[in-house]
Design an enzyme around this catalytic site. Structure first.
Site, short mmCIF file in Angstrom:
data_model
loop_
_atom_site.label_atom_id
_atom_site.label_comp_id
_atom_site.label_asym_id
_atom_site.label_seq_id
_atom_site.Cartn_x
_atom_site.Cartn_y
_atom_site.Cartn_z
N HIS A 34 3.25 -9.08 21.04
CA HIS A 34 3.78 -7.70 21.04
C HIS A 34 5.28 -7.85 21.53
O HIS A 34 5.98 -8.75 21.65
CB HIS A 34 3.10 -7.00 22.00
CG HIS A 34 2.70 -7.38 23.19
ND1 HIS A 34 3.82 -7.41 24.19
CD2 HIS A 34 1.57 -7.91 23.83
CE1 HIS A 34 3.52 -7.96 24.97
NE2 HIS A 34 2.12 -8.16 25.25
N GLY A 36 6.79 -7.28 24.18
CA GLY A 36 7.08 -8.11 25.29
C GLY A 36 7.34 -9.46 25.10
O GLY A 36 8.39 -9.90 25.69
N HIS A 37 6.53 -10.01 24.24
CA HIS A 37 6.78 -11.47 23.95
C HIS A 37 8.20 -11.63 23.22
O HIS A 37 8.66 -12.85 23.41
CB HIS A 37 5.54 -12.06 23.00
CG HIS A 37 4.08 -11.97 23.70
ND1 HIS A 37 3.30 -11.13 23.27
CD2 HIS A 37 3.94 -12.61 24.68
CE1 HIS A 37 2.12 -11.48 23.93
NE2 HIS A 37 2.49 -12.38 24.63
N LYS A 151 5.06 -8.58 34.21
CA LYS A 151 3.83 -7.87 34.24
C LYS A 151 3.01 -8.53 34.95
O LYS A 151 2.29 -8.32 35.95
CB LYS A 151 3.34 -7.57 32.99
CG LYS A 151 2.10 -6.89 32.82
CD LYS A 151 1.59 -6.27 31.72
CE LYS A 151 1.13 -7.41 30.61
NZ LYS A 151 -0.33 -8.24 31.24
N ASP A 152 3.13 -10.13 34.83
CA ASP A 152 2.05 -11.17 35.46
C ASP A 152 2.81 -11.56 36.59
O ASP A 152 3.19 -12.63 36.68
CB ASP A 152 1.70 -12.04 34.45
CG ASP A 152 0.80 -11.60 33.27
OD1 ASP A 152 -0.03 -11.15 33.47
OD2 ASP A 152 1.51 -11.66 32.12
N GLN A 155 1.28 -14.34 38.51
CA GLN A 155 1.30 -15.69 37.80
C GLN A 155 2.79 -16.33 37.75
O GLN A 155 2.95 -17.46 37.90
CB GLN A 155 1.16 -15.30 36.24
CG GLN A 155 1.38 -16.16 35.20
CD GLN A 155 1.10 -16.06 33.86
OE1 GLN A 155 -0.28 -16.49 33.60
NE2 GLN A 155 1.78 -15.91 33.13
N LEU A 186 3.16 -3.18 28.17
CA LEU A 186 2.56 -3.86 26.88
C LEU A 186 1.75 -5.21 27.29
O LEU A 186 1.95 -5.79 28.23
CB LEU A 186 3.46 -4.20 25.87
CG LEU A 186 4.30 -3.07 25.43
CD1 LEU A 186 5.48 -3.67 24.20
CD2 LEU A 186 3.77 -1.76 24.87
N SER A 187 0.53 -5.41 26.48
CA SER A 187 -0.43 -6.31 26.74
C SER A 187 -1.08 -6.74 25.56
O SER A 187 -1.51 -5.90 24.72
CB SER A 187 -1.32 -5.69 28.14
OG SER A 187 -2.31 -6.83 28.14
N SER A 188 -1.43 -7.97 25.42
CA SER A 188 -2.51 -8.27 24.19
C SER A 188 -3.62 -7.60 24.38
O SER A 188 -4.59 -7.18 23.57
CB SER A 188 -2.45 -9.81 24.14
OG SER A 188 -1.25 -10.41 24.03
O1 PAF Z 1 0.83 -15.22 30.45
C1 PAF Z 1 0.25 -15.85 29.32
O2 PAF Z 1 0.12 -15.61 28.13
C2 PAF Z 1 -0.43 -17.26 29.96
O3 PAF Z 1 -1.25 -17.32 31.06
C3 PAF Z 1 0.28 -18.62 29.81
C4 PAF Z 1 1.47 -18.57 30.70
C5 PAF Z 1 1.05 -18.69 28.66
C6 PAF Z 1 -0.68 -19.87 30.16
O4 PAF Z 1 -1.53 -19.88 29.19
#
Ligand code: PAF
Length: 282
Positions: A34, A36-37, A151-152, A155, A186-188
């Site tokens: 999306h 965001g990516h 957003k993550d 992570q 935005l998120s998948s």
């Molecule tokens: O954020 C993500 O889409 C996933 O956690 C990642 C960093 C690609 C690892 O699989």
């Protein structure tokens, strides 16, 4: 854009780029791309000479009852979006390439402490799966810089910590959360929402903004603020996961003297588990 499936081919292509003095930027994803990516791709293009994106739906970071099978796989349209965003290489390994020895008896990367709270409580083992695959991807791509969405938030902290602890020569950059006009991050996984749920979903962000407003206005009764927000989300149709006002540096509960905070939240709406966060500077 060139799509590559094998590590050997990826190494050959990127070694040639490196020999030509090119700085390599990397955007790991699980696909279903999306805006965001695409923002991450643009950030990589701006900071590096060559951008490599990866698409790999990583089974190791999904729990037993999670959405691994349902996770949307949209390779053809993802390729079009990446090519349109001037991404140079797409690395899309299959499961055997990523886990040649299987997923159980193999090296895994554990970032203790930070992985076991918030999302890590609801999704045990999730961050081990993320750290393991990102470490492998860093070894395969050997990027100079890697970009992850904020957003993550947790992570990103786990990946920063892993990179630091293992002395990996990669600069990890965050990229601001991309939002719809109504505030929804935005998120998948937004694709799981029905039309009715899509109308409710921005309440997660508006609730966070309301909490931040109350803190900025002077409230410090964080436990009470969290409870009020959880009640508001439930009234809107969400089911609880967590809603935590934290210290930014370690994601632990803040004391009254902490001034650099972050609010992390996750809540279920229908089949989707939505997450969002906001930085708070007191
Ligand atoms: O954020 C993500 O889409 C996933 O956690 C990642 C960093 C690609 C690892 O699989």
């Amino acid at each position: 854009m060139q799509t590559i499936h094998s590590i050997a081919e990826l190494r050959a292509a990127l070694n040639a780029e490196r020999k030509a003095g090119k700085r390599i930027g990397f955007v790991p994803t699980m696909g279903n791309l999306h805006t965001g990516h695409i923002q991450l791709i643009h950030q990589s293009n701006a900071t590096a000479d060559i951008t490599v994106a990866s698409i790999f739906v990583n089974p190791l970071q999904f729990g037993e009852n999670e959405d691994l099978d349902a996770y949307p796989r949209t390779m053809a349209s993802d390729q079009d979006k990446l090519a349109a965003a001037d991404c140079d290489y797409l690395f899309a390994p299959n499961i055997e390439e990523m886990y040649p020895n299987g997923q159980v008896i193999q090296t895994q990367v554990e970032v203790p402490g930070i992985s076991d709270i918030h999302c890590g409580t609801t999704r045990p083992g999730h961050f081990r799966g993320v750290a393991t695959v990102v470490c492998k991807l860093f070894g395969m791509v050997q990027p100079d810089v890697a970009i992850f969405g904020e957003k993550d938030f947790q992570q990103l902290m786990v990946i920063r910590r892993m990179t630091e602890d293992l002395f990996l020569p990669v600069e990890v950059q965050g990229s601001p959360i991309a939002r719809a006009e109504n505030g929804l991050a935005l998120s998948s996984r937004n694709g799981y929402l029905s039309a009715e749920e899509l109308a409710i979903a921005p309440t997660l962000n508006s609730t966070i903004r309301e909490t931040v407003k109350q803190i900025t206005a002077g409230r410090r009764d964080y436990a009470q603020l969290q409870e009020e927000a959880q009640d508001a989300l439930e009234a809107a149709g969400f089911q609880r996961d967590y809603y935590s006002i934290c210290r930014r540096h370690d994601l632990q509960p803040p004391t009254s003297t902490d001034s650099e905070l972050v609010l992390l939240a996750a809540a279920y709406l229908g089949k989707a588990r939505l997450i969002d966060n906001m930085i708070i500077d007191i």
